[in-house]
Design a protein around this motif. Structure first.
Motif, PDB file in Angstrom:
ATOM      1  N   ALA A   1       0.803  -1.070  -0.051  1.00  0.00           N
ATOM      2  CA  ALA A   1       0.095  -0.147   0.141  1.00  0.00           C
ATOM      3  C   ALA A   1       0.712   1.251  -0.185  1.00  0.00           C
ATOM      4  O   ALA A   1       1.631   1.375   0.630  1.00  0.00           O
ATOM      5  N   THR A   2       0.602   2.172  -0.694  1.00  0.00           N
ATOM      6  CA  THR A   2       1.440   3.386  -0.898  1.00  0.00           C
ATOM      7  C   THR A   2       1.188   4.213   0.336  1.00  0.00           C
ATOM      8  O   THR A   2       0.034   4.191   0.663  1.00  0.00           O
ATOM      9  N   SER A   3       2.079   5.105   0.802  1.00  0.00           N
ATOM     10  CA  SER A   3       1.934   5.969   1.947  1.00  0.00           C
ATOM     11  C   SER A   3       2.212   7.431   1.103  1.00  0.00           C
ATOM     12  O   SER A   3       3.243   7.490   0.379  1.00  0.00           O
ATOM     13  N   THR A   4       1.341   8.161   1.602  1.00  0.00           N
ATOM     14  CA  THR A   4       1.697   9.692   1.389  1.00  0.00           C
ATOM     15  C   THR A   4       2.100  10.716   2.701  1.00  0.00           C
ATOM     16  O   THR A   4       1.715  10.173   3.542  1.00  0.00           O
ATOM     17  N   GLN A   5       2.809  11.612   2.530  1.00  0.00           N
ATOM     18  CA  GLN A   5       3.162  12.446   3.470  1.00  0.00           C
ATOM     19  C   GLN A   5       2.304  13.582   3.228  1.00  0.00           C
ATOM     20  O   GLN A   5       2.402  14.339   1.874  1.00  0.00           O
ATOM     21  N   ARG A   6       1.472  14.125   4.156  1.00  0.00           N
ATOM     22  CA  ARG A   6       0.568  15.395   3.964  1.00  0.00           C
ATOM     23  C   ARG A   6       0.108  15.923   5.510  1.00  0.00           C
ATOM     24  O   ARG A   6       0.517  15.309   6.447  1.00  0.00           O
ATOM     25  N   ASP A   7      -0.297  17.055   5.459  1.00  0.00           N
ATOM     26  CA  ASP A   7      -0.569  17.675   6.773  1.00  0.00           C
ATOM     27  C   ASP A   7      -2.231  17.513   6.814  1.00  0.00           C
ATOM     28  O   ASP A   7      -2.898  17.413   6.011  1.00  0.00           O
ATOM     29  N   VAL A   8      -2.513  17.078   8.246  1.00  0.00           N
ATOM     30  CA  VAL A   8      -3.821  16.597   8.694  1.00  0.00           C
ATOM     31  C   VAL A   8      -4.046  17.533   9.607  1.00  0.00           C
ATOM     32  O   VAL A   8      -3.465  17.924  10.528  1.00  0.00           O
TER      33      VAL A   8
ATOM     34  N   VAL B   1       0.020   9.009   5.610  1.00  0.00           N
ATOM     35  CA  VAL B   1      -1.128   8.398   5.485  1.00  0.00           C
ATOM     36  C   VAL B   1      -0.993   7.136   4.657  1.00  0.00           C
ATOM     37  O   VAL B   1      -0.576   7.133   3.382  1.00  0.00           O
ATOM     38  N   ARG B   2      -1.555   5.674   5.127  1.00  0.00           N
ATOM     39  CA  ARG B   2      -1.462   4.689   4.420  1.00  0.00           C
ATOM     40  C   ARG B   2      -3.109   4.215   4.425  1.00  0.00           C
ATOM     41  O   ARG B   2      -3.624   3.918   5.573  1.00  0.00           O
ATOM     42  N   ALA B   3      -3.808   4.029   3.180  1.00  0.00           N
ATOM     43  CA  ALA B   3      -5.305   3.605   3.319  1.00  0.00           C
ATOM     44  C   ALA B   3      -6.090   4.472   4.275  1.00  0.00           C
ATOM     45  O   ALA B   3      -6.154   5.292   4.135  1.00  0.00           O
ATOM     46  N   ASP B   4      -6.389   3.781   5.285  1.00  0.00           N
ATOM     47  CA  ASP B   4      -7.356   4.606   6.211  1.00  0.00           C
ATOM     48  C   ASP B   4      -6.710   4.580   7.550  1.00  0.00           C
ATOM     49  O   ASP B   4      -7.126   4.854   8.841  1.00  0.00           O
ATOM     50  N   ALA B   5      -5.287   4.446   7.681  1.00  0.00           N
ATOM     51  CA  ALA B   5      -4.665   4.727   8.911  1.00  0.00           C
ATOM     52  C   ALA B   5      -3.694   6.062   8.591  1.00  0.00           C
ATOM     53  O   ALA B   5      -3.117   6.255   7.461  1.00  0.00           O
ATOM     54  N   CYS B   6      -3.564   6.808   9.778  1.00  0.00           N
ATOM     55  CA  CYS B   6      -2.698   7.885   9.713  1.00  0.00           C
ATOM     56  C   CYS B   6      -1.429   7.926  10.804  1.00  0.00           C
ATOM     57  O   CYS B   6      -1.975   7.521  12.034  1.00  0.00           O
ATOM     58  N   ASP B   7      -0.467   8.187  10.612  1.00  0.00           N
ATOM     59  CA  ASP B   7       0.536   8.197  11.592  1.00  0.00           C
ATOM     60  C   ASP B   7       0.954   9.664  11.760  1.00  0.00           C
ATOM     61  O   ASP B   7       1.577  10.153  10.933  1.00  0.00           O
ATOM     62  N   VAL B   8       0.428  10.339  12.778  1.00  0.00           N
ATOM     63  CA  VAL B   8       0.570  11.863  12.858  1.00  0.00           C
ATOM     64  C   VAL B   8       1.553  11.963  13.770  1.00  0.00           C
ATOM     65  O   VAL B   8       1.910  11.498  14.849  1.00  0.00           O
ATOM     66  N   ARG B   9       2.435  12.874  13.204  1.00  0.00           N
ATOM     67  CA  ARG B   9       3.585  13.431  14.052  1.00  0.00           C
ATOM     68  C   ARG B   9       3.205  14.383  15.043  1.00  0.00           C
ATOM     69  O   ARG B   9       2.791  15.531  14.777  1.00  0.00           O
ATOM     70  N   THR B  10       3.562  14.439  16.236  1.00  0.00           N
ATOM     71  CA  THR B  10       3.534  15.264  17.346  1.00  0.00           C
ATOM     72  C   THR B  10       4.680  15.742  18.215  1.00  0.00           C
ATOM     73  O   THR B  10       5.606  15.200  17.692  1.00  0.00           O
ATOM     74  N   GLU B  11       4.733  16.457  19.233  1.00  0.00           N
ATOM     75  CA  GLU B  11       5.953  16.767  19.660  1.00  0.00           C
ATOM     76  C   GLU B  11       6.637  15.648  20.395  1.00  0.00           C
ATOM     77  O   GLU B  11       7.822  15.582  20.657  1.00  0.00           O
TER      78      GLU B  11
ATOM     79  N   GLY C   1       6.280  12.349  19.563  1.00  0.00           N
ATOM     80  CA  GLY C   1       6.560  11.173  18.657  1.00  0.00           C
ATOM     81  C   GLY C   1       5.224  11.119  17.583  1.00  0.00           C
ATOM     82  O   GLY C   1       4.582  12.028  17.465  1.00  0.00           O
ATOM     83  N   TYR C   2       5.190   9.888  17.453  1.00  0.00           N
ATOM     84  CA  TYR C   2       4.003   9.600  16.370  1.00  0.00           C
ATOM     85  C   TYR C   2       2.878   9.156  17.181  1.00  0.00           C
ATOM     86  O   TYR C   2       2.900   8.621  18.151  1.00  0.00           O
ATOM     87  N   VAL C   3       1.690   9.509  16.668  1.00  0.00           N
ATOM     88  CA  VAL C   3       0.382   9.073  17.322  1.00  0.00           C
ATOM     89  C   VAL C   3      -0.425   8.326  16.103  1.00  0.00           C
ATOM     90  O   VAL C   3      -0.570   8.798  14.784  1.00  0.00           O
ATOM     91  N   GLY C   4      -0.829   7.049  16.323  1.00  0.00           N
ATOM     92  CA  GLY C   4      -1.709   6.313  15.246  1.00  0.00           C
ATOM     93  C   GLY C   4      -3.145   6.863  15.418  1.00  0.00           C
ATOM     94  O   GLY C   4      -3.819   7.148  16.645  1.00  0.00           O
ATOM     95  N   ALA C   5      -3.871   7.086  14.080  1.00  0.00           N
ATOM     96  CA  ALA C   5      -5.060   7.836  14.006  1.00  0.00           C
ATOM     97  C   ALA C   5      -5.558   7.194  12.834  1.00  0.00           C
ATOM     98  O   ALA C   5      -5.108   6.429  12.008  1.00  0.00           O
ATOM     99  N   THR C   6      -7.015   7.131  12.901  1.00  0.00           N
ATOM    100  CA  THR C   6      -7.633   6.905  11.809  1.00  0.00           C
ATOM    101  C   THR C   6      -8.103   8.112  10.862  1.00  0.00           C
ATOM    102  O   THR C   6      -7.971   9.141  11.386  1.00  0.00           O
ATOM    103  N   THR C   7      -8.872   7.948   9.642  1.00  0.00           N
ATOM    104  CA  THR C   7      -9.186   9.042   8.878  1.00  0.00           C
ATOM    105  C   THR C   7     -10.211   9.870   9.669  1.00  0.00           C
ATOM    106  O   THR C   7     -10.200  11.101   9.430  1.00  0.00           O
ATOM    107  N   PHE C   8     -11.160   9.161  10.275  1.00  0.00           N
ATOM    108  CA  PHE C   8     -12.075  10.100  11.069  1.00  0.00           C
ATOM    109  C   PHE C   8     -11.707  10.707  12.328  1.00  0.00           C
ATOM    110  O   PHE C   8     -12.046  11.715  12.613  1.00  0.00           O
ATOM    111  N   ASP C   9     -10.159  10.509  12.845  1.00  0.00           N
ATOM    112  CA  ASP C   9      -9.557  11.132  13.798  1.00  0.00           C
ATOM    113  C   ASP C   9      -8.911  12.221  13.494  1.00  0.00           C
ATOM    114  O   ASP C   9      -8.863  13.409  14.131  1.00  0.00           O
ATOM    115  N   THR C  10      -8.779  12.534  12.177  1.00  0.00           N
ATOM    116  CA  THR C  10      -7.978  13.674  11.585  1.00  0.00           C
ATOM    117  C   THR C  10      -8.961  14.619  10.743  1.00  0.00           C
ATOM    118  O   THR C  10      -8.487  15.488  10.151  1.00  0.00           O
ATOM    119  N   GLU C  11     -10.117  14.524  10.761  1.00  0.00           N
ATOM    120  CA  GLU C  11     -11.091  15.479   9.910  1.00  0.00           C
ATOM    121  C   GLU C  11     -11.704  16.411  11.140  1.00  0.00           C
ATOM    122  O   GLU C  11     -11.481  16.329  12.199  1.00  0.00           O
TER     123      GLU C  11
END
Length: 159
Positions: free
Chosen positions: A119-126, A137-147, A149-159
């Motif tokens: 699955a392709t992953s893309t780098q973007r701002d959410v 962002v990979r499919a329906d999972a997002c790894d969000v960069r915070t102060e 470290g990373y936090v695992g989230a879904t697409t519903f968490d990032t809207e």
């Protein structure tokens, strides 16, 4: 030296293993094999891990996802699955591991269960936590960069 007759040769099963990590984690073949052996030794003991005989045949890891083929003796598949499931980190990086399937040949294992991690992953701002943050962002999972470290989230968490 002569080959053993077919009925005396060891029988193998091949486990297709899916790997998930944070996007900045770097895993290599040697460290993953060492984590498998360490996990089997802790769970099954030295004699049990020698009976299972976990061997890493193929390994690939990209930005956050990867896959591997692990060989185990046919009589000890349940113990092999348990040992693989007990791997929680590799070289200090937390990993999520799941067995996708088990096969009798390497070829069948690769054809049936491998290639799904492509699955392709893309780098973007959410939008996350009332701020715009960089994420992988990979499919329906997002790894969000915070102060911290990373936090695992879904697409519903990032809207």
């Amino acid at each position: 030296m002569k080959h053993l007759p077919k009925h005396l040769r060891p029988r193998w099963r091949y486990l297709a293993v899916g790997i998930e990590t944070w996007p900045n984690a770097t895993l290599d073949r040697r460290s993953f094999q060492r984590a498998l052996w360490y996990s089997a030794g802790n769970l099954l003991g030295d004699a049990g891990s020698a009976d299972v005989d976990l061997t890493l045949l193929s390994f690939s890891h990209g930005t956050g996802t990867g896959e591997a083929v692990v060989r185990a003796r046919r009589e000890h598949v349940a113990e092999a699955r348990a040992a693989v499931a007990c791997v929680s980190e590799v070289d200090g990086d937390p990993v999520g591991i799941h067995v996708r399937g088990i096969s009798g040949t390497v070829r069948a294992c690769e054809e049936r269960y491998m290639g799904r991690a492509g699955a392709t992953s893309t780098q973007r701002d959410v939008a996350f936590g009332d701020a715009e943050r960089p994420a992988v962002v990979r499919a329906d999972a997002c790894d969000v960069r915070t102060e911290s470290g990373y936090v695992g989230a879904t697409t519903f968490d990032t809207e």
